[in-house]
Design a protein around this motif. Structure first.
Motif, PDB file in Angstrom:
ATOM      1  N   LYS A 192       3.277  14.723   9.101  1.00 38.49           N
ATOM      2  CA  LYS A 192       2.538  14.390  10.323  1.00 38.49           C
ATOM      3  C   LYS A 192       1.404  13.424  10.017  1.00 38.49           C
ATOM      4  O   LYS A 192       1.178  12.461  10.754  1.00 38.49           O
ATOM      5  CB  LYS A 192       1.985  15.670  10.960  1.00 38.49           C
ATOM      6  N   LYS A 193       0.672  13.679   8.913  1.00 38.12           N
ATOM      7  CA  LYS A 193      -0.436  12.806   8.519  1.00 38.12           C
ATOM      8  C   LYS A 193       0.069  11.422   8.182  1.00 38.12           C
ATOM      9  O   LYS A 193      -0.556  10.407   8.554  1.00 38.12           O
ATOM     10  CB  LYS A 193      -1.155  13.396   7.310  1.00 38.12           C
ATOM     11  N   ALA A 194       1.191  11.321   7.484  1.00 33.82           N
ATOM     12  CA  ALA A 194       1.761  10.023   7.126  1.00 33.82           C
ATOM     13  C   ALA A 194       2.140   9.237   8.374  1.00 33.82           C
ATOM     14  O   ALA A 194       1.927   8.024   8.451  1.00 33.82           O
ATOM     15  CB  ALA A 194       2.975  10.212   6.226  1.00 33.82           C
ATOM     16  N   LYS A 195       2.701   9.920   9.363  1.00 34.70           N
ATOM     17  CA  LYS A 195       3.069   9.262  10.615  1.00 34.70           C
ATOM     18  C   LYS A 195       1.833   8.797  11.370  1.00 34.70           C
ATOM     19  O   LYS A 195       1.832   7.711  11.961  1.00 34.70           O
ATOM     20  CB  LYS A 195       3.899  10.201  11.478  1.00 34.70           C
ATOM     21  N   GLU A 196       0.785   9.603  11.348  1.00 38.74           N
ATOM     22  CA  GLU A 196      -0.465   9.214  12.000  1.00 38.74           C
ATOM     23  C   GLU A 196      -1.067   7.983  11.344  1.00 38.74           C
ATOM     24  O   GLU A 196      -1.707   7.162  12.007  1.00 38.74           O
ATOM     25  CB  GLU A 196      -1.462  10.370  11.956  1.00 38.74           C
ATOM     26  N   ASP A 197      -0.868   7.859  10.035  1.00 41.10           N
ATOM     27  CA  ASP A 197      -1.364   6.689   9.302  1.00 41.10           C
ATOM     28  C   ASP A 197      -0.441   5.477   9.449  1.00 41.10           C
ATOM     29  O   ASP A 197      -0.678   4.437   8.832  1.00 41.10           O
ATOM     30  CB  ASP A 197      -1.509   7.021   7.814  1.00 41.10           C
ATOM     31  N   ARG A 198       0.641   5.645  10.234  1.00 47.59           N
ATOM     32  CA  ARG A 198       1.604   4.571  10.498  1.00 47.59           C
ATOM     33  C   ARG A 198       2.229   4.041   9.218  1.00 47.59           C
ATOM     34  O   ARG A 198       2.345   2.827   8.993  1.00 47.59           O
ATOM     35  CB  ARG A 198       0.940   3.442  11.291  1.00 47.59           C
ATOM     36  N   ASN A 224       0.850  -1.187   0.000  1.00 47.18           N
ATOM     37  CA  ASN A 224       0.000   0.000   0.000  1.00 47.18           C
ATOM     38  C   ASN A 224       0.888   1.240   0.000  1.00 47.18           C
ATOM     39  O   ASN A 224       1.682   1.439   0.922  1.00 47.18           O
ATOM     40  CB  ASN A 224      -0.918  -0.014   1.229  1.00 47.18           C
ATOM     41  N   VAL A 225       0.780   2.052  -1.045  1.00 47.15           N
ATOM     42  CA  VAL A 225       1.634   3.231  -1.199  1.00 47.15           C
ATOM     43  C   VAL A 225       0.758   4.460  -1.418  1.00 47.15           C
ATOM     44  O   VAL A 225      -0.256   4.393  -2.122  1.00 47.15           O
ATOM     45  CB  VAL A 225       2.597   3.072  -2.392  1.00 47.15           C
ATOM     46  N   LYS A 226       1.147   5.573  -0.821  1.00 50.39           N
ATOM     47  CA  LYS A 226       0.401   6.813  -0.988  1.00 50.39           C
ATOM     48  C   LYS A 226       1.372   7.974  -1.124  1.00 50.39           C
ATOM     49  O   LYS A 226       2.406   8.012  -0.452  1.00 50.39           O
ATOM     50  CB  LYS A 226      -0.529   7.046   0.210  1.00 50.39           C
ATOM     51  N   ALA A 227       1.052   8.920  -1.996  1.00 51.46           N
ATOM     52  CA  ALA A 227       1.909  10.076  -2.230  1.00 51.46           C
ATOM     53  C   ALA A 227       1.481  11.244  -1.349  1.00 51.46           C
ATOM     54  O   ALA A 227       0.286  11.508  -1.197  1.00 51.46           O
ATOM     55  CB  ALA A 227       1.862  10.490  -3.698  1.00 51.46           C
ATOM     56  N   TYR A 228       2.478  11.917  -0.775  1.00 47.72           N
ATOM     57  CA  TYR A 228       2.234  13.092   0.063  1.00 47.72           C
ATOM     58  C   TYR A 228       3.139  14.225  -0.410  1.00 47.72           C
ATOM     59  O   TYR A 228       4.247  13.998  -0.895  1.00 47.72           O
ATOM     60  CB  TYR A 228       2.560  12.805   1.533  1.00 47.72           C
ATOM     61  N   ALA A 239       4.650   5.909   2.619  1.00 48.01           N
ATOM     62  CA  ALA A 239       4.308   7.288   2.287  1.00 48.01           C
ATOM     63  C   ALA A 239       5.440   7.863   1.462  1.00 48.01           C
ATOM     64  O   ALA A 239       6.590   7.899   1.912  1.00 48.01           O
ATOM     65  CB  ALA A 239       4.103   8.117   3.550  1.00 48.01           C
ATOM     66  N   LEU A 240       5.146   8.296   0.226  1.00 44.90           N
ATOM     67  CA  LEU A 240       6.157   8.898  -0.634  1.00 44.90           C
ATOM     68  C   LEU A 240       6.096  10.417  -0.478  1.00 44.90           C
ATOM     69  O   LEU A 240       5.087  11.045  -0.820  1.00 44.90           O
ATOM     70  CB  LEU A 240       5.929   8.522  -2.097  1.00 44.90           C
ATOM     71  N   ILE A 241       7.147  11.001   0.051  1.00 48.50           N
ATOM     72  CA  ILE A 241       7.219  12.441   0.268  1.00 48.50           C
ATOM     73  C   ILE A 241       8.107  13.056  -0.801  1.00 48.50           C
ATOM     74  O   ILE A 241       9.264  12.667  -0.962  1.00 48.50           O
ATOM     75  CB  ILE A 241       7.805  12.759   1.664  1.00 48.50           C
ATOM     76  N   ASN A 242       7.581  13.990  -1.576  1.00 52.69           N
ATOM     77  CA  ASN A 242       8.421  14.669  -2.570  1.00 52.69           C
ATOM     78  C   ASN A 242       7.919  16.082  -2.844  1.00 52.69           C
ATOM     79  O   ASN A 242       6.796  16.434  -2.486  1.00 52.69           O
ATOM     80  CB  ASN A 242       8.512  13.853  -3.868  1.00 52.69           C
ATOM     81  N   ASN A 243       8.770  16.871  -3.468  1.00 50.93           N
ATOM     82  CA  ASN A 243       8.453  18.265  -3.771  1.00 50.93           C
ATOM     83  C   ASN A 243       7.716  18.425  -5.094  1.00 50.93           C
ATOM     84  O   ASN A 243       7.040  19.420  -5.314  1.00 50.93           O
ATOM     85  CB  ASN A 243       9.741  19.104  -3.811  1.00 50.93           C
ATOM     86  N   GLY A 244       7.860  17.456  -5.999  1.00 55.25           N
ATOM     87  CA  GLY A 244       7.249  17.565  -7.315  1.00 55.25           C
ATOM     88  C   GLY A 244       5.838  17.016  -7.350  1.00 55.25           C
ATOM     89  O   GLY A 244       5.307  16.521  -6.356  1.00 55.25           O
ATOM     90  N   VAL A 245       5.229  17.107  -8.525  1.00 52.29           N
ATOM     91  CA  VAL A 245       3.853  16.620  -8.674  1.00 52.29           C
ATOM     92  C   VAL A 245       3.813  15.131  -9.000  1.00 52.29           C
ATOM     93  O   VAL A 245       2.788  14.479  -8.794  1.00 52.29           O
ATOM     94  CB  VAL A 245       3.105  17.409  -9.769  1.00 52.29           C
ATOM     95  N   ASP A 246       4.917  14.581  -9.523  1.00 48.30           N
ATOM     96  CA  ASP A 246       4.947  13.173  -9.914  1.00 48.30           C
ATOM     97  C   ASP A 246       5.565  12.308  -8.817  1.00 48.30           C
ATOM     98  O   ASP A 246       6.433  12.744  -8.075  1.00 48.30           O
ATOM     99  CB  ASP A 246       5.745  12.994 -11.202  1.00 48.30           C
TER     100      ASP A 246
END
Length: 268
Positions: A155-161, A143-147, A202-209
């Motif tokens: 903070k939200k990614a950490k809350e989602d564990r 399960n992967v989600k982009a942030y 949780a994928l954290i990045n500065n770009g849109v992709d």
């Protein structure tokens, strides 16, 4: 009132399931101006496997109307619950069965009047030669989600564990077989790694992709056996796990899986 599902809510209203209130609205509109970026997945899969990729899109416009109990089952008190609608969507995948090379992408902005937005992305594979007791292919699912790169997102990614990854995610983990022998004579076959229960990313990045390189490995010669039995003396379940080198873990130690080929690494 168009009620799609009945849910049992214990003590409070908070449990919900997949939306069916807006099934006439396709979550991805190809003609949408995709300024919101893409979530791309590519890699090389092991022999005799196929990619298993889909996205879950959420809409706060096309919402889902549900019925739930307040105060627990049997209370006789109902309420209408309005939740964001959501649907799964399988993208077109380019896949070469001989080389295992595959690629696909999901637009983060699904478009249409529902304003569908990409939430979770399921990245995985299914086997063509390994089947469980229900004659279903063994699978790997991540399960992967982009942030976005902000304090709120992290903070939200950490809350989602979720396990936080900055930039792209590379998955080249080795998976192996775990055969579970249950006390009711059920035999369950799973593909696992050292985490056993899987990880949410949780994928954290500065770009849109966002991008995931999913190139896992399979070691089908490495098999662990998990046994669950009922004790005739205590009438309680007992557990044991047997490893390829003959190592046996019992009780609570059998629940968690030792690291892959731990005996070659001289560590537990």
């Amino acid at each position: 009132m168009n009620i799609s599902k009945v849910f049992i809510l214990l003590l409070s209203v908070g449990v919900y399931g997949c939306s069916s209130a807006s099934t006439e609205n396709t979550p991805v509109n190809p003609s949408t101006n995709n300024d919101g970026g893409n979530f791309s997945i590519s890699g090389i899969l092991p022999k005799n496997t196929e990619p298993l990729i889909y996205g879950v899109y959420i809409s706060s416009v096309c919402r889902d109307e549900q019925l739930g109990f307040i105060g627990g089952l049997g209370s006789g008190k109902y309420t209408t619950i309005i939740k964001p609608g959501y649907q799964s969507y399988k993208p077109k995948i380019t896949f070469n069965k001989d080389s295992g090379v595959f690629s696909t992408r999901l637009p983060k902005d699904g478009g249409s009047h529902c304003q569908w937005a990409l939430g979770d992305v399921i990245v995985g594979l299914k086997t063509n030669e390994i089947y469980n007791e229900k004659n279903q292919p063994a699978t790997i699912r991540l399960n992967v989600k982009a942030y976005g790169n902000s304090q709120y997102s992290i903070k939200k990614a950490k809350e989602d564990r979720r396990k936080i990854v900055t930039g792209d995610l590379l998955v080249n983990t080795t998976y192996y077989l775990s055969i579970e022998h249950r006390f009711n004579n059920k035999k369950i076959i799973k593909l696992i790694d050292d985490s056993h229960y899987g990880v949410k990313y949780a994928l954290i990045n500065n770009g849109v992709d966002s991008h995931v390189d999913f190139s896992p490995k399979l070691d089908l010669s490495y098999v662990t056996h998990f046994y669950e039995k009922m004790s005739a003396e205590t009438n309680k379940p007992t557990f044991s796990r047997v490893y390829p080198n003959g190592q046996v873990d019992n009780g609570k130690d059998a629940i968690d899986v030792r690291p892959y080929k731990f005996y070659e690494k001289d560590s537990k």
